[in-house]
Scaffold this active site. Structure first.
Site, short mmCIF file in Angstrom:
data_model
loop_
_atom_site.label_atom_id
_atom_site.label_comp_id
_atom_site.label_asym_id
_atom_site.label_seq_id
_atom_site.Cartn_x
_atom_site.Cartn_y
_atom_site.Cartn_z
N GLU A 89 0.82 -1.21 0.00
CA GLU A 89 0.00 0.00 0.00
C GLU A 89 0.86 1.27 0.00
O GLU A 89 1.90 1.33 0.66
CB GLU A 89 -0.90 0.00 1.24
CG GLU A 89 -1.82 1.22 1.34
CD GLU A 89 -2.57 1.29 2.65
OE1 GLU A 89 -3.57 2.03 2.70
OE2 GLU A 89 -2.17 0.62 3.61
N LYS A 132 -9.80 2.41 -2.34
CA LYS A 132 -9.99 1.90 -0.98
C LYS A 132 -11.30 2.40 -0.38
O LYS A 132 -11.55 3.60 -0.29
CB LYS A 132 -8.80 2.33 -0.11
CG LYS A 132 -8.78 1.72 1.28
CD LYS A 132 -7.51 2.16 2.02
CE LYS A 132 -7.41 1.56 3.41
NZ LYS A 132 -6.19 2.02 4.12
N CYS A 134 -5.41 -2.84 3.05
CA CYS A 134 -5.09 -2.61 4.46
C CYS A 134 -6.31 -2.65 5.39
O CYS A 134 -6.79 -3.72 5.73
CB CYS A 134 -4.33 -1.29 4.60
SG CYS A 134 -3.37 -1.14 6.13
#
Length: 265
Positions: free
Chosen positions: A41, A110, A150
């Site tokens: 990431e 995300k 994440c």
């Protein structure tokens, strides 16, 4: 299917150095016959939100072009980690995946932004997700895959949505801090077990203004068994995935078939 987990040292704000480290890892992975290479990431800049405007790119900008070129040059599937991309509604933490011919096959913004790391102050969340075909259709190494990033790991609904769309492999680039390392390992294994899928989590090594990151990248099979696990230093670990295990596990224990969605509303 051989997957390379590139556990990079990401230096906050060091775009040139991070790019050089990423390229070296991609090249080495290809040399070790990886079919799929996964970067972490925000690998271009880290969580350098104070200088976000300096790191934000267009969808067809320098990093996206570079990732496509690497995929084509080395003949690999490249899950290109994530980096900040500007969209009409704002900047998102965005993961791009490229096929071996350099074609962009998946774009994921995300969805879950972590307030503990101020992500929600600077970025806008995505609203959609999609799986993609991974590998040559009709071959033993062909499957569907999904990408999460994440903090998404803490939301099992997202992983399940990918799996219900046919995903057998879930990729998770991350920048996960050391103080929650136990959660990282536990949740990766949990997502693999409950979804009867391979889960590939690729973390960074390094530090930023507030946090330290100590790797622990992990590949887990559909039984919840660890296929490969990195230590606390930068490096590449490899996972050889036998994709036939997915169908076998799902046939032996029919968790997905036994769901009762109407009872969950």
């Amino acid at each position: 299917m051989r997957v390379a987990l590139c556990q990079m040292e990401v230096v906050q704000g060091d775009r040139a150095g991070n790019r050089s480290r990423a390229e070296a890892m991609v090249r080495e992975s290809a040399g070790r016959r990886a079919d799929v290479v996964v970067l972490p990431e925000m690998w271009t800049c880290g969580y350098d939100f104070a200088h976000l405007s300096e790191h934000t790119e267009e969808i067809d900008g320098e990093t996206a072009t570079l990732l496509g070129r690497w995929a084509r040059q080395y003949g690999i599937w490249l899950v290109g980690g994530s980096f900040p991309i500007e969209f009409a509604d704002g900047v998102s933490n965005t993961a791009l995946t490229f096929a071996p011919d350099g074609t962009l096959v998946n774009l994921y913004r995300k969805i879950h932004l972590i307030g503990l790391m101020d992500e929600d102050r600077y970025l806008v969340p995505g609203e959609t997700r999609a799986t993609f075909a991974l590998g040559e259709t009709g071959t033993p190494d062909s499957t569907r895959a999904g990408v999460m990033i994440c903090y998404d790991l803490r939301f099992p609904e997202l992983a399940r949505a990918h799996v219900l769309e046919g995903a057998e492999v879930l990729f998770l680039p991350a920048e996960w801090p050391v103080q929650r390392a136990d959660h990282w390992r536990t949740l990766l294994i949990a997502r693999a077990i409950e979804n009867q899928a391979f889960v590939i989590g690729v973390n960074i090594v390094g530090r930023n203004d507030r946090d330290r990151f100590t790797g622990g990248s992990l590949a887990v099979d559909p039984w919840g068994r660890v296929v490969t696990e990195a230590g606390t230093k930068p490096g590449i670990v490899y996972a050889d995935l036998d994709l036939s295990i997915v169908a076998d596990v799902r046939q032996r224990m029919t968790v997905l078939k036994d769901r009762r969605p109407k009872a969950y509303l």
